[in-house]
Design an enzyme around this catalytic site. Sequence first.
Site, short mmCIF file in Angstrom:
data_model
loop_
_atom_site.label_atom_id
_atom_site.label_comp_id
_atom_site.label_asym_id
_atom_site.label_seq_id
_atom_site.Cartn_x
_atom_site.Cartn_y
_atom_site.Cartn_z
N SER A 41 33.40 40.33 44.05
CA SER A 41 33.50 41.74 43.70
C SER A 41 32.15 42.44 43.94
CB SER A 41 33.95 41.85 42.24
OG SER A 41 34.46 43.12 41.98
N ARG A 77 37.32 50.41 30.21
CA ARG A 77 37.55 48.99 30.44
C ARG A 77 39.06 48.68 30.58
NH1 ARG A 77 35.65 44.26 32.43
NH2 ARG A 77 36.25 42.47 31.17
N ASP A 134 45.20 40.43 45.28
CA ASP A 134 44.09 41.32 44.93
C ASP A 134 44.32 42.67 45.59
OD1 ASP A 134 41.70 42.65 44.54
OD2 ASP A 134 40.42 40.99 45.19
N HIS A 146 42.68 40.41 41.45
CA HIS A 146 41.24 40.40 41.76
C HIS A 146 40.49 39.37 40.92
CE1 HIS A 146 37.42 41.95 43.05
NE2 HIS A 146 37.08 42.29 41.85
N ASP A 147 40.88 39.24 39.65
CA ASP A 147 40.20 38.31 38.75
C ASP A 147 40.35 36.85 39.15
OD1 ASP A 147 38.78 39.78 36.98
OD2 ASP A 147 40.19 39.64 35.32
#
Lengths: 396, 220
Positions: free
Chosen positions: A166, A236, A332, A365-366
Amino acid sequence: MAEATTGIAREAPASEADHPRDSEVARFGADKPLQLDAGVTLSPFQIAYKTYGTLNADRSNAVLICHALTGDQHVASRHPVTKKPGWWETMVGPGKPIDTERYFVICPNVIGACMGSTGPSSTNPATGKPWGLDFPVITIRDMVRAQAMLLDYLGIESLFSVAGGSMGGMQVLQWAASYPQRVFSALPIACATRHSAQNIAFHEVGRQAIMADPEWRGGRYLLEGTNPRRGLAVARMGAHITYLSDAALHRKFGRRFQDRANPTFSFDADFEVESYLRHQGISFVERFDANSYLYLTRAMDYFDLAADYDGFVANAFKNTPTRFCVISFTSDWLFPTSESRAIVHALNAAGARVSFAEIATDKGHDAFLLDEPELFAIVRGFLDGVGQARGLSRKR
Amino acid sequence: MLRRGGSEFGGADIARNGSGARVDLVVVAEMVEPGARVLDVGCGDGELLRLLAETRGVDGRGIELSREGVNQCVAKGLAVVQGDADTDLADYPDDAFDYVILSQTLQATRHPRVVLEHMLRIGRRAIVSFPNFGHWSVRLQLLFAGQMPRTDMLPYSWYDTPNIHHCTIKDFRQLCTAIGARMEKAVALNAWGAPLRFNAPWWFWNLFGEQAVFLLSRKG
Protein backbone atom coordinates in the site's frame (compact mmCIF):
# COMPACT_ATOMS: atom_id res chain seq x y z
CA MET A 1 1.32 29.99 30.67
CA ALA A 2 0.73 28.57 27.28
CA GLU A 3 3.51 26.06 27.90
CA ALA A 4 1.91 24.83 31.08
CA THR A 5 -1.49 24.45 29.40
CA THR A 6 0.12 22.49 26.60
CA GLY A 7 1.74 20.14 29.02
CA ILE A 8 -1.57 19.25 30.58
CA ALA A 9 -3.59 19.12 27.41
CA ARG A 10 -1.27 16.84 25.46
CA GLU A 11 -2.42 13.29 25.46
CA ALA A 12 -0.82 9.92 24.94
CA PRO A 13 -0.20 10.15 21.17
CA ALA A 14 1.67 13.41 21.58
CA SER A 15 4.10 12.00 24.11
CA GLU A 16 4.58 8.95 21.91
CA ALA A 17 5.36 11.41 19.10
CA ASP A 18 8.29 12.96 20.95
CA HIS A 19 9.40 10.03 23.10
CA PRO A 20 8.42 6.78 21.43
CA ARG A 21 8.49 3.70 23.58
CA ASP A 22 10.28 0.49 22.60
CA SER A 23 11.96 2.25 19.66
CA GLU A 24 15.30 3.59 18.54
CA VAL A 25 15.38 7.26 17.64
CA ALA A 26 17.72 8.94 15.14
CA ARG A 27 17.88 12.71 15.66
CA PHE A 28 18.96 15.02 12.87
CA GLY A 29 20.04 18.43 14.02
CA ALA A 30 20.32 21.81 12.32
CA ASP A 31 23.32 20.57 10.30
CA LYS A 32 21.15 17.90 8.62
CA PRO A 33 17.89 19.47 7.51
CA LEU A 34 15.36 17.45 5.54
CA GLN A 35 14.60 19.08 2.17
CA LEU A 36 10.89 18.77 1.46
CA ASP A 37 9.11 18.76 -1.90
CA ALA A 38 6.95 21.63 -0.59
CA GLY A 39 10.05 23.81 -0.93
CA VAL A 40 10.82 24.17 2.76
CA THR A 41 13.13 22.31 5.09
CA LEU A 42 12.31 20.37 8.23
CA SER A 43 14.90 20.82 10.95
CA PRO A 44 15.56 19.49 13.43
CA PHE A 45 13.68 16.25 12.99
CA GLN A 46 13.78 12.69 14.23
CA ILE A 47 13.02 9.22 12.95
CA ALA A 48 11.79 6.48 15.25
CA TYR A 49 12.66 3.00 14.04
CA LYS A 50 12.95 -0.63 15.03
CA THR A 51 15.55 -3.14 13.94
CA TYR A 52 15.48 -6.93 14.06
CA GLY A 53 18.28 -9.39 13.36
CA THR A 54 21.95 -8.62 12.87
CA LEU A 55 23.76 -6.66 10.19
CA ASN A 56 26.35 -8.93 8.59
CA ALA A 57 30.04 -8.06 8.28
CA ASP A 58 29.84 -6.67 4.75
CA ARG A 59 26.57 -4.84 5.51
CA SER A 60 24.80 -6.54 2.65
CA ASN A 61 21.78 -8.09 4.37
CA ALA A 62 19.71 -5.04 5.35
CA VAL A 63 16.01 -5.10 4.50
CA LEU A 64 13.98 -1.92 4.83
CA ILE A 65 10.28 -2.36 5.60
CA CYS A 66 8.07 0.57 4.65
CA HIS A 67 4.80 0.73 6.53
CA ALA A 68 1.37 1.63 5.22
CA LEU A 69 -0.85 4.62 6.06
CA THR A 70 -1.76 3.59 9.59
CA GLY A 71 1.21 1.32 10.26
CA ASP A 72 4.33 2.12 12.25
CA GLN A 73 7.78 0.84 13.12
CA HIS A 74 6.47 -1.99 15.29
CA VAL A 75 6.47 -4.48 12.45
CA ALA A 76 7.49 -7.62 14.29
CA SER A 77 7.19 -6.91 17.98
CA ARG A 78 4.49 -5.92 20.45
CA HIS A 79 2.92 -2.51 19.91
CA PRO A 80 3.61 -0.30 22.96
CA VAL A 81 0.19 1.40 22.84
CA THR A 82 -2.20 -1.38 21.80
CA LYS A 83 -0.09 -4.22 23.27
CA LYS A 84 -0.94 -6.22 20.15
CA PRO A 85 1.58 -8.21 18.05
CA GLY A 86 3.54 -6.40 15.33
CA TRP A 87 1.54 -5.60 12.20
CA TRP A 88 3.52 -7.95 9.92
CA GLU A 89 4.61 -10.74 12.26
CA THR A 90 3.32 -13.28 9.76
CA MET A 91 5.92 -12.00 7.26
CA VAL A 92 8.82 -10.73 9.38
CA GLY A 93 10.61 -12.65 12.11
CA PRO A 94 12.81 -15.67 12.79
CA GLY A 95 12.13 -18.30 10.11
CA LYS A 96 9.52 -16.09 8.45
CA PRO A 97 9.71 -15.15 4.74
CA ILE A 98 11.59 -11.97 5.67
CA ASP A 99 13.77 -13.98 7.98
CA THR A 100 15.38 -12.01 10.78
CA GLU A 101 17.86 -14.86 11.24
CA ARG A 102 19.20 -14.05 7.77
CA TYR A 103 18.40 -10.40 7.25
CA PHE A 104 18.86 -7.22 9.24
CA VAL A 105 15.39 -5.68 9.18
CA ILE A 106 14.89 -1.95 9.66
CA CYS A 107 11.42 -0.46 9.96
CA PRO A 108 11.17 3.30 10.42
CA ASN A 109 8.08 5.28 11.28
CA VAL A 110 7.47 7.65 8.35
CA ILE A 111 7.78 11.37 8.90
CA GLY A 112 4.37 12.93 9.29
CA ALA A 113 3.21 9.96 11.40
CA CYS A 114 2.62 9.91 15.14
CA MET A 115 4.71 7.10 16.62
CA GLY A 116 7.96 8.94 17.14
CA SER A 117 9.08 10.29 13.78
CA THR A 118 8.54 14.02 13.43
CA GLY A 119 4.96 14.82 12.48
CA PRO A 120 2.13 17.21 13.28
CA SER A 121 1.75 15.92 16.86
CA SER A 122 5.47 16.34 17.58
CA THR A 123 6.67 19.38 19.43
CA ASN A 124 7.71 22.21 17.14
CA PRO A 125 11.03 23.32 18.64
CA ALA A 126 10.43 26.89 17.49
CA THR A 127 7.31 27.25 19.64
CA GLY A 128 7.53 24.47 22.16
CA LYS A 129 4.02 23.43 21.12
CA PRO A 130 2.72 20.68 18.87
CA TRP A 131 3.21 21.45 15.20
CA GLY A 132 -0.46 20.97 14.29
CA LEU A 133 -1.21 22.37 10.85
CA ASP A 134 2.01 24.41 10.91
CA PHE A 135 3.72 21.15 10.02
CA PRO A 136 4.70 21.30 6.32
CA VAL A 137 2.83 19.08 3.87
CA ILE A 138 5.01 16.11 3.06
CA THR A 139 5.20 13.65 0.18
CA ILE A 140 6.14 10.03 -0.31
CA ARG A 141 9.45 11.24 -1.72
CA ASP A 142 10.07 13.24 1.46
CA MET A 143 9.47 10.10 3.54
CA VAL A 144 11.98 8.21 1.42
CA ARG A 145 14.51 11.04 1.55
CA ALA A 146 14.29 10.95 5.35
CA GLN A 147 14.73 7.14 5.31
CA ALA A 148 17.84 7.53 3.16
CA MET A 149 19.24 9.86 5.82
CA LEU A 150 18.46 7.19 8.42
CA LEU A 151 20.42 4.64 6.40
CA ASP A 152 23.37 7.05 6.19
CA TYR A 153 23.10 7.45 9.94
CA LEU A 154 23.14 3.65 10.34
CA GLY A 155 26.07 3.33 7.93
CA ILE A 156 24.18 1.21 5.42
CA GLU A 157 25.09 2.05 1.86
CA SER A 158 23.02 -0.53 0.01
CA LEU A 159 19.84 -2.33 0.94
CA PHE A 160 19.40 -5.99 0.11
CA SER A 161 15.69 -5.32 -0.24
CA VAL A 162 12.97 -2.75 0.31
CA ALA A 163 9.50 -4.15 0.97
CA GLY A 164 6.10 -2.72 1.73
CA GLY A 165 2.42 -2.78 0.89
CA SER A 166 0.00 0.00 0.00
CA MET A 167 1.60 3.33 1.02
CA GLY A 168 4.63 1.21 1.90
CA GLY A 169 4.67 -0.04 -1.69
CA MET A 170 4.66 3.55 -2.92
CA GLN A 171 7.75 4.17 -0.82
CA VAL A 172 9.35 1.04 -2.28
CA LEU A 173 8.79 2.33 -5.82
CA GLN A 174 10.09 5.76 -4.83
CA TRP A 175 13.17 4.17 -3.27
CA ALA A 176 13.93 2.27 -6.47
CA ALA A 177 13.42 5.42 -8.55
CA SER A 178 15.35 7.83 -6.31
CA TYR A 179 18.19 5.59 -5.16
CA PRO A 180 18.55 2.73 -7.68
CA GLN A 181 22.13 2.02 -6.64
CA ARG A 182 21.11 1.58 -3.02
CA VAL A 183 18.28 -0.91 -3.72
CA PHE A 184 19.34 -4.42 -4.71
CA SER A 185 15.78 -5.73 -4.75
CA ALA A 186 12.31 -4.30 -4.29
CA LEU A 187 8.98 -5.79 -3.22
CA PRO A 188 6.16 -3.35 -3.95
CA ILE A 189 2.93 -5.04 -2.83
CA ALA A 190 -0.67 -3.96 -3.51
CA CYS A 191 0.28 -0.47 -4.64
CA ALA A 192 0.43 1.84 -7.65
CA THR A 193 2.67 4.42 -9.28
CA ARG A 194 0.02 7.04 -8.61
CA HIS A 195 -3.01 7.48 -6.40
CA SER A 196 -6.18 7.13 -8.44
CA ALA A 197 -8.97 9.72 -8.49
CA GLN A 198 -11.23 7.26 -6.65
CA ASN A 199 -8.64 6.79 -3.93
CA ILE A 200 -8.11 10.55 -3.57
CA ALA A 201 -11.87 10.86 -3.28
CA PHE A 202 -12.02 8.31 -0.46
CA HIS A 203 -9.22 10.10 1.35
CA GLU A 204 -11.02 13.40 1.03
CA VAL A 205 -14.11 11.92 2.67
CA GLY A 206 -11.93 10.78 5.58
CA ARG A 207 -10.29 14.17 5.94
CA GLN A 208 -13.60 15.97 5.82
CA ALA A 209 -14.94 13.68 8.56
CA ILE A 210 -12.03 14.71 10.79
CA MET A 211 -12.36 18.39 9.99
CA ALA A 212 -16.11 18.31 10.55
CA ASP A 213 -15.59 17.14 14.12
CA PRO A 214 -15.94 20.28 16.31
CA GLU A 215 -13.16 18.88 18.52
CA TRP A 216 -10.69 19.16 15.68
CA ARG A 217 -10.51 22.93 16.35
CA GLY A 218 -8.82 23.80 13.08
CA GLY A 219 -6.08 21.28 13.86
CA ARG A 220 -5.28 22.86 17.27
CA TYR A 221 -6.91 20.10 19.36
CA LEU A 222 -3.71 19.15 21.20
CA LEU A 223 -3.34 22.75 22.36
CA GLU A 224 -6.97 23.08 23.29
CA GLY A 225 -7.23 19.80 25.13
CA THR A 226 -9.77 18.21 22.80
CA ASN A 227 -9.54 15.22 20.47
CA PRO A 228 -11.53 14.70 17.24
CA ARG A 229 -12.19 11.07 18.09
CA ARG A 230 -15.49 10.79 16.29
CA GLY A 231 -14.20 12.34 13.10
CA LEU A 232 -11.11 10.16 13.03
CA ALA A 233 -13.20 7.07 13.83
CA VAL A 234 -15.56 7.80 10.93
CA ALA A 235 -12.56 8.35 8.64
CA ARG A 236 -11.22 4.98 9.70
CA MET A 237 -14.57 3.24 9.24
CA GLY A 238 -14.89 4.52 5.70
CA ALA A 239 -11.31 3.64 4.83
CA HIS A 240 -11.60 0.22 6.40
CA ILE A 241 -14.37 -0.73 3.97
CA THR A 242 -11.98 -0.01 1.10
CA TYR A 243 -9.42 -2.38 2.61
CA LEU A 244 -11.84 -5.32 2.48
CA SER A 245 -14.01 -6.70 -0.27
CA ASP A 246 -17.69 -7.34 -0.77
CA ALA A 247 -17.02 -11.07 -0.67
CA ALA A 248 -14.98 -10.86 2.53
CA LEU A 249 -17.59 -8.72 4.29
CA HIS A 250 -20.27 -11.14 3.20
CA ARG A 251 -18.25 -14.13 4.36
CA LYS A 252 -17.44 -12.58 7.75
CA PHE A 253 -20.74 -10.84 8.58
CA GLY A 254 -23.37 -11.36 5.94
CA ARG A 255 -26.58 -9.70 7.15
CA ARG A 256 -26.31 -11.23 10.62
CA PHE A 257 -27.58 -9.30 13.64
CA GLN A 258 -25.29 -8.40 16.52
CA ASP A 259 -26.39 -10.08 19.80
CA ARG A 260 -30.05 -9.87 18.91
CA ALA A 261 -32.61 -11.92 17.06
CA ASN A 262 -34.59 -9.11 15.49
CA PRO A 263 -33.99 -5.57 14.32
CA THR A 264 -34.51 -2.93 17.02
CA PHE A 265 -36.08 -0.43 14.65
CA SER A 266 -33.52 2.11 15.82
CA PHE A 267 -30.08 3.29 14.73
CA ASP A 268 -28.22 1.00 17.08
CA ALA A 269 -25.59 -1.22 15.58
CA ASP A 270 -28.08 -3.94 14.73
CA PHE A 271 -25.86 -5.61 12.17
CA GLU A 272 -22.59 -7.35 12.95
CA VAL A 273 -20.88 -5.41 10.22
CA GLU A 274 -21.87 -2.11 11.84
CA SER A 275 -20.62 -3.23 15.20
CA TYR A 276 -17.37 -4.38 13.63
CA LEU A 277 -16.80 -1.06 11.88
CA ARG A 278 -17.56 0.92 15.02
CA HIS A 279 -15.02 -1.17 16.87
CA GLN A 280 -12.45 -0.55 14.13
CA GLY A 281 -13.06 3.18 14.39
CA ILE A 282 -12.87 3.35 18.18
CA SER A 283 -9.75 1.21 18.55
CA PHE A 284 -7.96 3.19 15.81
CA VAL A 285 -8.44 6.48 17.68
CA GLU A 286 -6.50 5.09 20.65
CA ARG A 287 -3.31 4.86 18.67
CA PHE A 288 -3.50 7.39 15.88
CA ASP A 289 -3.34 11.14 15.57
CA ALA A 290 -6.01 12.89 13.49
CA ASN A 291 -3.65 15.43 11.96
CA SER A 292 -1.21 12.68 11.01
CA TYR A 293 -4.09 11.05 9.19
CA LEU A 294 -4.58 14.25 7.20
CA TYR A 295 -0.89 14.57 6.33
CA LEU A 296 -0.29 10.95 5.37
CA THR A 297 -3.42 10.63 3.22
CA ARG A 298 -2.31 13.85 1.50
CA ALA A 299 1.14 12.40 0.83
CA MET A 300 -0.48 9.39 -0.86
CA ASP A 301 -2.78 11.65 -2.91
CA TYR A 302 0.20 13.60 -4.23
CA PHE A 303 2.09 10.46 -5.23
CA ASP A 304 2.54 10.29 -8.99
CA LEU A 305 5.83 8.77 -9.97
CA ALA A 306 5.47 9.50 -13.67
CA ALA A 307 5.02 13.21 -13.01
CA ASP A 308 8.64 13.46 -11.89
CA TYR A 309 9.88 11.67 -15.02
CA ASP A 310 8.37 13.44 -18.03
CA GLY A 311 5.10 11.58 -17.64
CA PHE A 312 6.56 8.10 -18.13
CA VAL A 313 6.95 5.68 -15.25
CA ALA A 314 9.44 3.70 -17.35
CA ASN A 315 11.80 6.70 -17.23
CA ALA A 316 11.88 6.40 -13.44
CA PHE A 317 13.46 2.96 -13.82
CA LYS A 318 15.70 3.42 -16.85
CA ASN A 319 18.76 1.14 -16.57
CA THR A 320 17.72 0.14 -13.06
CA PRO A 321 19.90 -2.56 -11.50
CA THR A 322 17.13 -3.40 -9.01
CA ARG A 323 15.36 -6.76 -9.12
CA PHE A 324 11.63 -6.29 -8.62
CA CYS A 325 8.87 -8.53 -7.39
CA VAL A 326 5.47 -6.92 -7.84
CA ILE A 327 2.53 -8.55 -6.06
CA SER A 328 -1.20 -7.87 -6.24
CA PHE A 329 -4.40 -9.51 -4.99
CA THR A 330 -7.41 -10.44 -7.10
CA SER A 331 -10.01 -8.88 -4.78
CA ASP A 332 -8.10 -5.65 -4.03
CA TRP A 333 -10.21 -2.85 -5.45
CA LEU A 334 -8.27 -0.05 -3.77
CA PHE A 335 -5.06 -0.96 -5.61
CA PRO A 336 -6.35 -3.39 -8.21
CA THR A 337 -4.16 -5.73 -10.22
CA SER A 338 -4.38 -3.35 -13.19
CA GLU A 339 -2.26 -0.88 -11.18
CA SER A 340 0.38 -3.51 -10.51
CA ARG A 341 0.28 -4.53 -14.14
CA ALA A 342 1.01 -0.92 -15.10
CA ILE A 343 4.08 -1.02 -12.85
CA VAL A 344 5.19 -4.23 -14.54
CA HIS A 345 4.64 -2.81 -18.03
CA ALA A 346 6.78 0.19 -17.14
CA LEU A 347 9.49 -2.03 -15.66
CA ASN A 348 9.47 -4.23 -18.75
CA ALA A 349 9.72 -1.19 -20.96
CA ALA A 350 12.69 -0.09 -18.87
CA GLY A 351 14.28 -3.52 -19.31
CA ALA A 352 14.16 -4.18 -15.58
CA ARG A 353 14.42 -7.61 -14.04
CA VAL A 354 10.92 -8.14 -12.73
CA SER A 355 8.68 -10.83 -11.30
CA PHE A 356 4.97 -10.27 -10.99
CA ALA A 357 2.47 -12.46 -9.20
CA GLU A 358 -1.21 -11.99 -8.59
CA ILE A 359 -2.59 -13.90 -5.64
CA ALA A 360 -6.15 -15.22 -5.63
CA THR A 361 -7.93 -14.21 -2.43
CA ASP A 362 -11.23 -12.66 -1.38
CA LYS A 363 -9.63 -10.65 1.44
CA GLY A 364 -9.23 -7.43 -0.53
CA HIS A 365 -6.46 -4.89 -0.07
CA ASP A 366 -5.72 -6.03 3.49
CA ALA A 367 -4.68 -9.43 2.16
CA PHE A 368 -1.05 -8.32 2.23
CA LEU A 369 -1.24 -8.15 6.04
CA LEU A 370 -3.06 -11.45 6.48
CA ASP A 371 -2.29 -15.14 6.43
CA GLU A 372 -1.77 -15.79 2.71
CA PRO A 373 0.49 -18.83 2.29
CA GLU A 374 1.02 -18.12 -1.41
CA LEU A 375 2.22 -14.61 -0.59
CA PHE A 376 4.69 -16.00 1.93
CA ALA A 377 5.99 -18.61 -0.55
CA ILE A 378 6.49 -15.97 -3.21
CA VAL A 379 8.28 -13.48 -0.95
CA ARG A 380 10.47 -16.25 0.46
CA GLY A 381 11.31 -17.61 -2.99
CA PHE A 382 12.03 -14.19 -4.42
CA LEU A 383 14.33 -13.22 -1.54
CA ASP A 384 16.09 -16.61 -1.74
CA GLY A 385 16.72 -16.06 -5.43
CA VAL A 386 18.03 -12.51 -5.11
CA GLY A 387 19.92 -13.55 -1.98
CA GLN A 388 21.93 -15.96 -4.11
CA ALA A 389 22.66 -13.17 -6.59
CA ARG A 390 23.71 -10.97 -3.66
CA GLY A 391 25.97 -13.71 -2.31
CA LEU A 392 24.08 -14.09 0.95
CA SER A 393 24.53 -17.44 2.61
CA ARG A 394 21.35 -19.47 3.08
CA LYS A 395 21.57 -19.35 6.85
CA ARG A 396 23.89 -17.27 8.88
CA MET B 1 0.91 -19.23 -21.53
CA LEU B 2 -0.61 -22.43 -22.60
CA ARG B 3 2.54 -24.36 -22.81
CA ARG B 4 1.87 -27.58 -21.03
CA GLY B 5 5.17 -27.54 -19.21
CA GLY B 6 6.42 -30.10 -16.73
CA SER B 7 3.76 -31.69 -14.61
CA GLU B 8 0.84 -30.47 -16.69
CA PHE B 9 2.36 -32.12 -19.70
CA GLY B 10 1.44 -35.57 -18.53
CA GLY B 11 4.98 -36.53 -17.55
CA ALA B 12 5.52 -39.99 -18.95
CA ASP B 13 4.37 -39.13 -22.45
CA ILE B 14 7.21 -36.74 -23.00
CA ALA B 15 10.68 -37.93 -23.75
CA ARG B 16 13.22 -37.14 -21.05
CA ASN B 17 16.97 -37.67 -21.04
CA GLY B 18 19.04 -39.57 -18.49
CA SER B 19 19.09 -36.69 -16.03
CA GLY B 20 15.32 -36.27 -16.24
CA ALA B 21 15.24 -33.13 -18.39
CA ARG B 22 12.74 -32.92 -21.21
CA VAL B 23 14.53 -33.65 -24.46
CA ASP B 24 12.94 -30.80 -26.38
CA LEU B 25 14.01 -28.37 -23.66
CA VAL B 26 17.54 -29.73 -23.78
CA VAL B 27 17.58 -29.12 -27.53
CA VAL B 28 16.41 -25.55 -26.95
CA ALA B 29 18.97 -25.02 -24.19
CA GLU B 30 21.79 -26.22 -26.42
CA MET B 31 20.99 -23.45 -28.87
CA VAL B 32 21.57 -20.76 -26.22
CA GLU B 33 25.01 -19.25 -25.67
CA PRO B 34 26.16 -19.34 -22.04
CA GLY B 35 25.51 -16.18 -20.03
CA ALA B 36 22.96 -14.81 -22.49
CA ARG B 37 19.92 -12.70 -21.62
CA VAL B 38 16.86 -14.84 -22.27
CA LEU B 39 13.10 -14.28 -22.27
CA ASP B 40 11.01 -17.46 -22.12
CA VAL B 41 7.52 -16.70 -23.40
CA GLY B 42 5.02 -19.12 -21.91
CA CYS B 43 7.46 -20.44 -19.36
CA GLY B 44 5.00 -22.75 -17.60
CA ASP B 45 6.32 -23.82 -14.22
CA GLY B 46 9.81 -22.60 -15.10
CA GLU B 47 11.44 -25.91 -16.07
CA LEU B 48 13.26 -24.44 -19.07
CA LEU B 49 14.36 -21.30 -17.19
CA ARG B 50 15.76 -23.52 -14.46
CA LEU B 51 17.56 -25.71 -16.98
CA LEU B 52 18.98 -22.64 -18.71
CA ALA B 53 20.15 -21.15 -15.41
CA GLU B 54 21.77 -24.39 -14.32
CA THR B 55 23.37 -25.49 -17.58
CA ARG B 56 23.99 -22.21 -19.45
CA GLY B 57 24.21 -19.64 -16.64
CA VAL B 58 21.75 -17.35 -18.39
CA ASP B 59 20.04 -14.22 -17.07
CA GLY B 60 16.52 -15.52 -17.61
CA ARG B 61 13.08 -13.94 -17.45
CA GLY B 62 9.70 -15.46 -18.18
CA ILE B 63 6.15 -14.61 -19.14
CA GLU B 64 3.41 -17.02 -18.19
CA LEU B 65 -0.35 -16.77 -18.56
CA SER B 66 -1.51 -19.05 -15.76
CA ARG B 67 -1.43 -17.58 -12.26
CA GLU B 68 -0.44 -20.93 -10.77
CA GLY B 69 2.52 -21.24 -13.14
CA VAL B 70 3.73 -17.72 -12.38
CA ASN B 71 3.45 -18.10 -8.64
CA GLN B 72 5.32 -21.41 -8.73
CA CYS B 73 8.09 -19.77 -10.76
CA VAL B 74 8.42 -16.73 -8.52
CA ALA B 75 8.44 -18.92 -5.43
CA LYS B 76 11.41 -20.74 -7.02
CA GLY B 77 13.23 -17.42 -7.36
CA LEU B 78 12.70 -17.09 -11.12
CA ALA B 79 11.99 -13.66 -12.63
CA VAL B 80 8.60 -14.33 -14.15
CA VAL B 81 5.65 -12.05 -14.80
CA GLN B 82 2.05 -12.89 -15.41
CA GLY B 83 1.21 -11.92 -18.93
CA ASP B 84 -0.08 -12.88 -22.34
CA ALA B 85 2.23 -13.43 -25.30
CA ASP B 86 -0.39 -12.00 -27.63
CA THR B 87 -0.65 -8.65 -25.86
CA ASP B 88 2.30 -8.08 -23.58
CA LEU B 89 5.30 -8.55 -25.84
CA ALA B 90 4.58 -5.08 -27.22
CA ASP B 91 5.81 -3.57 -23.91
CA TYR B 92 9.33 -4.81 -24.31
CA PRO B 93 11.91 -2.56 -25.96
CA ASP B 94 13.89 -3.58 -29.07
CA ASP B 95 16.95 -5.77 -28.55
CA ALA B 96 16.23 -6.28 -24.85
CA PHE B 97 17.31 -9.92 -24.97
CA ASP B 98 19.81 -12.16 -26.73
CA TYR B 99 17.19 -14.88 -27.12
CA VAL B 100 13.42 -14.93 -26.94
CA ILE B 101 12.11 -18.46 -26.60
CA LEU B 102 8.66 -19.76 -27.42
CA SER B 103 8.59 -23.37 -26.34
CA GLN B 104 5.51 -25.44 -27.29
CA THR B 105 3.36 -22.31 -27.20
CA LEU B 106 3.19 -21.02 -30.79
CA GLN B 107 0.13 -23.09 -31.63
CA ALA B 108 -1.75 -21.63 -28.65
CA THR B 109 -1.29 -17.97 -29.55
CA ARG B 110 -4.02 -15.98 -31.24
CA HIS B 111 -1.61 -14.25 -33.63
CA PRO B 112 1.42 -16.46 -34.21
CA ARG B 113 2.84 -14.19 -36.88
CA VAL B 114 2.66 -11.07 -34.68
CA VAL B 115 4.14 -12.97 -31.75
CA LEU B 116 7.02 -14.17 -33.89
CA GLU B 117 7.68 -10.69 -35.24
CA HIS B 118 7.76 -9.27 -31.70
CA MET B 119 10.16 -12.02 -30.65
CA LEU B 120 12.58 -11.08 -33.38
CA ARG B 121 12.25 -7.40 -32.46
CA ILE B 122 12.82 -7.93 -28.72
CA GLY B 123 15.56 -10.50 -29.12
CA ARG B 124 18.55 -10.78 -31.41
CA ARG B 125 17.49 -14.38 -31.91
CA ALA B 126 14.33 -16.35 -31.43
CA ILE B 127 13.96 -20.03 -30.61
CA VAL B 128 10.64 -21.67 -31.40
CA SER B 129 9.61 -25.24 -30.68
CA PHE B 130 6.26 -26.66 -31.69
CA PRO B 131 4.46 -29.94 -32.32
CA ASN B 132 4.50 -30.82 -36.02
CA PHE B 133 0.97 -31.22 -37.36
CA GLY B 134 2.42 -32.83 -40.47
CA HIS B 135 3.63 -35.88 -38.55
CA TRP B 136 2.52 -39.16 -40.12
CA SER B 137 0.45 -40.19 -37.11
CA VAL B 138 -1.54 -36.97 -37.34
CA ARG B 139 -2.04 -37.42 -41.06
CA LEU B 140 -3.15 -41.04 -40.65
CA GLN B 141 -5.67 -40.22 -37.93
CA LEU B 142 -7.32 -37.63 -40.09
CA LEU B 143 -7.13 -39.77 -43.21
CA PHE B 144 -8.37 -43.08 -41.78
CA ALA B 145 -10.29 -42.24 -38.62
CA GLY B 146 -11.66 -39.03 -40.09
CA GLN B 147 -11.23 -37.33 -36.71
CA MET B 148 -9.17 -34.50 -35.31
CA PRO B 149 -5.88 -36.11 -34.30
CA ARG B 150 -4.84 -36.69 -30.72
CA THR B 151 -1.24 -37.56 -29.90
CA ASP B 152 1.13 -37.52 -26.95
CA MET B 153 2.11 -33.99 -27.94
CA LEU B 154 -1.47 -32.93 -28.65
CA PRO B 155 -3.60 -34.81 -26.14
CA TYR B 156 -6.71 -32.59 -26.24
CA SER B 157 -10.09 -33.06 -27.88
CA TRP B 158 -10.90 -30.53 -30.57
CA TYR B 159 -13.47 -28.82 -28.35
CA ASP B 160 -11.26 -28.18 -25.33
CA THR B 161 -7.85 -27.70 -26.86
CA PRO B 162 -5.88 -24.55 -26.11
CA ASN B 163 -4.09 -25.14 -29.40
CA ILE B 164 -5.79 -23.00 -32.01
CA HIS B 165 -3.11 -22.50 -34.64
CA HIS B 166 -1.60 -25.83 -35.58
CA CYS B 167 1.10 -25.85 -38.20
CA THR B 168 3.47 -28.23 -39.91
CA ILE B 169 7.21 -27.83 -40.23
CA LYS B 170 6.64 -26.80 -43.82
CA ASP B 171 4.06 -24.19 -42.78
CA PHE B 172 6.40 -22.78 -40.19
CA ARG B 173 9.25 -22.45 -42.70
CA GLN B 174 6.92 -20.53 -44.98
CA LEU B 175 6.00 -18.15 -42.14
CA CYS B 176 9.70 -17.58 -41.44
CA THR B 177 10.24 -16.68 -45.08
CA ALA B 178 7.20 -14.40 -45.06
CA ILE B 179 8.43 -12.35 -42.09
CA GLY B 180 12.04 -12.30 -43.27
CA ALA B 181 13.46 -14.47 -40.51
CA ARG B 182 16.69 -16.32 -41.15
CA MET B 183 16.68 -19.99 -40.11
CA GLU B 184 20.03 -20.48 -38.45
CA LYS B 185 19.42 -23.93 -37.09
CA ALA B 186 16.61 -26.45 -37.04
CA VAL B 187 16.15 -29.77 -35.27
CA ALA B 188 13.30 -32.24 -35.67
CA LEU B 189 12.68 -34.84 -32.99
CA ASN B 190 10.95 -38.16 -33.55
CA ALA B 191 8.36 -39.64 -31.19
CA TRP B 192 11.12 -40.92 -28.87
CA GLY B 193 12.76 -37.53 -28.65
CA ALA B 194 15.70 -38.49 -30.85
CA PRO B 195 16.81 -35.92 -33.45
CA LEU B 196 16.18 -36.87 -37.06
CA ARG B 197 19.15 -37.08 -39.39
CA PHE B 198 20.41 -33.56 -39.89
CA ASN B 199 20.82 -33.98 -43.65
CA ALA B 200 17.42 -35.56 -44.22
CA PRO B 201 15.24 -33.66 -46.69
CA TRP B 202 12.54 -31.31 -45.35
CA TRP B 203 9.71 -33.57 -46.53
CA PHE B 204 11.18 -36.33 -44.40
CA TRP B 205 11.29 -34.06 -41.34
CA ASN B 206 7.75 -32.93 -42.02
CA LEU B 207 6.56 -36.55 -42.06
CA PHE B 208 8.65 -38.08 -39.27
CA GLY B 209 9.36 -35.16 -36.95
CA GLU B 210 6.91 -35.16 -34.07
CA GLN B 211 8.18 -31.79 -32.98
CA ALA B 212 10.62 -29.22 -34.30
CA VAL B 213 12.93 -26.59 -32.80
CA PHE B 214 14.04 -23.61 -34.87
CA LEU B 215 16.72 -21.02 -34.13
CA LEU B 216 15.87 -17.82 -35.99
CA SER B 217 17.45 -14.44 -36.43
CA ARG B 218 16.58 -11.23 -38.19
CA LYS B 219 17.71 -10.93 -41.77
CA GLY B 220 20.17 -8.16 -42.53
